[in-house]
Design an enzyme around this catalytic site. Structure first.
Site, PDB file in Angstrom:
ATOM      1  N   ASP A 190       0.838  -1.205   0.000  1.00  0.00           N
ATOM      2  CA  ASP A 190       0.000   0.000   0.000  1.00  0.00           C
ATOM      3  C   ASP A 190       0.874   1.257   0.000  1.00  0.00           C
ATOM      4  O   ASP A 190       1.992   1.242   0.507  1.00  0.00           O
ATOM      5  CB  ASP A 190      -0.907  -0.023   1.256  1.00  0.00           C
ATOM      6  CG  ASP A 190      -2.115   0.877   1.084  1.00  0.00           C
ATOM      7  OD1 ASP A 190      -2.275   1.466   0.000  1.00  0.00           O
ATOM      8  OD2 ASP A 190      -2.896   1.005   2.046  1.00  0.00           O
ATOM      9  N   ASN A 242       1.408   3.287  -2.891  1.00  0.00           N
ATOM     10  CA  ASN A 242       2.023   3.649  -4.177  1.00  0.00           C
ATOM     11  C   ASN A 242       1.558   5.030  -4.647  1.00  0.00           C
ATOM     12  O   ASN A 242       2.354   5.839  -5.119  1.00  0.00           O
ATOM     13  CB  ASN A 242       1.643   2.632  -5.262  1.00  0.00           C
ATOM     14  CG  ASN A 242       2.240   1.272  -5.002  1.00  0.00           C
ATOM     15  OD1 ASN A 242       3.121   1.131  -4.161  1.00  0.00           O
ATOM     16  ND2 ASN A 242       1.765   0.270  -5.713  1.00  0.00           N
ATOM     17  N   ASN A 295     -10.761  -2.624  -6.214  1.00  0.00           N
ATOM     18  CA  ASN A 295      -9.898  -1.723  -6.994  1.00  0.00           C
ATOM     19  C   ASN A 295     -10.464  -1.377  -8.380  1.00  0.00           C
ATOM     20  O   ASN A 295     -10.008  -0.441  -9.027  1.00  0.00           O
ATOM     21  CB  ASN A 295      -8.482  -2.308  -7.162  1.00  0.00           C
ATOM     22  CG  ASN A 295      -7.635  -2.188  -5.904  1.00  0.00           C
ATOM     23  OD1 ASN A 295      -6.737  -2.999  -5.662  1.00  0.00           O
ATOM     24  ND2 ASN A 295      -7.921  -1.190  -5.078  1.00  0.00           N
ATOM     25  N   ARG A 352     -11.432   2.272  -9.163  1.00  0.00           N
ATOM     26  CA  ARG A 352     -10.462   3.355  -9.391  1.00  0.00           C
ATOM     27  C   ARG A 352     -10.648   3.959 -10.781  1.00  0.00           C
ATOM     28  O   ARG A 352     -11.269   3.338 -11.654  1.00  0.00           O
ATOM     29  CB  ARG A 352      -9.058   2.799  -9.258  1.00  0.00           C
ATOM     30  CG  ARG A 352      -8.805   2.357  -7.852  1.00  0.00           C
ATOM     31  CD  ARG A 352      -7.370   2.109  -7.589  1.00  0.00           C
ATOM     32  NE  ARG A 352      -7.216   1.935  -6.150  1.00  0.00           N
ATOM     33  CZ  ARG A 352      -6.079   2.043  -5.509  1.00  0.00           C
ATOM     34  NH1 ARG A 352      -4.984   2.332  -6.160  1.00  0.00           N
ATOM     35  NH2 ARG A 352      -6.030   1.877  -4.217  1.00  0.00           N
TER      36      ARG A 352
END
Ligand code: FPP
Length: 255
Positions: free
Chosen positions: A25, A27, A73, A76
């Protein structure tokens, strides 16, 4: 240090975890701090993945599971999702031969049906090429969620009951354990999450029941070998009790 189980030139540990599970986690925040696009953080994160694989192999860790992409995810921005997918494809294309040379087995967990045909093909090829390798195992959790994993196991068990090959009374923790992802591997004994978040975030929620948890504020791209070894040392220092008293553990260790 006496009784060293593992030694590389500059690291000695009395005990190493068998299975390390990692939430990579930070990035995006790493990139933002540098006025870069979020995807630059993911790209930099690939180097940390390589370092962890290399160091783990040197130290004798048997399995490392990386949480690469959660079921959530998909929410996103579209260009971030597609760049991540490209990164998975290119990383596989670039790295699989080398992993195979090192006798490493690559496995994937999660619902891969939503990935592009190209990515599914690369995943299948990587698994097939490395399936007989006896060295370390690398697991990539992609489009994975712990609740999905349990639901999938329940569905498989229900199908066996419908077929008549299983009775409801036969459902046991052991059966669920053997049906869920990675049931054939040692359970993760060490969990690492970077970037200061203190959550499991629906990652291997069944498998993490007894796992030692480790959290660090460092962003994933900055998580270097020194930080990884620091985490592993913290694992080695912890007393593992599994609900037993300290005295019971000491007796078992001396037996
Ligand atoms: C979380 O950081 C990271 C991800 C969702 C992706 C992780 C993927 C890689 C490191 C790419 C390479 C992986 C493999 C296995 C080749 P974040 O974006 O949530 O960071 P933030 O919380 O700072 O926004």
């Amino acid at each position: 240090m006496g009784n060293k189980l593992s030694a590389v030139p500059d690291v000695e540990l009395t005990v190493v975890p068998k299975h390390v599970a990692i939430i990579m986690d930070g990035n995006g925040r790493w990139a933002k701090k540098r006025f870069l696009k979020r995807v630059a953080g993911h790209k930099a994160g690939v180097d940390t993945v390589k370092m962890v694989i290399e160091t783990s192999a040197q130290l004798g860790v048997e399995v490392v599971t990386f949480f690469a992409f959660s079921s959530e995810n998909w929410n996103r921005p579209r260009d971030e999702v597609s760049t991540l997918m490209d990164l998975f494809v290119t990383s596989l294309e670039k790295e699989v031969a080398q992993l195979h040379e090192k006798n490493i087995r690559l496995r994937f967990i999660g619902d891969r049906s939503r990935f592009s045909e190209k990515l599914q093909k690369r995943i299948n090829e990587a698994e097939k090429l490395t399936c007989d390798n006896q060295g370390m195992q690398i697991v990539i959790a992609a489009n994975y969620g712990g609740k999905w994993d349990i639901t999938d196991a329940v569905r498989k068990i229900a199908q066996q009951i419908r077929k008549g090959s299983l009775e409801p009374e036969d459902i046991s923790e052991e059966l669920i354990q053997n049906t869920i992802s990675l049931g054939d591997l040692p359970e993760p004994d060490f969990f690492i999450r970077t970037s200061g978040e203190h959550r499991i975030s629906n990652f291997m929620i069944w498998q993490l029941a007894y796992t030692e948890l480790y959290f660090t504020d460092i962003f994933w791209p900055d998580f270097d070998r020194v930080e990884y070894v620091k985490a592993l040392k913290s694992f080695a220092d912890r007393e593992r009790r599994f609900g037993k008293t300290g005295e019971q553990v000491a007796k078992l260790n001396n037996a």
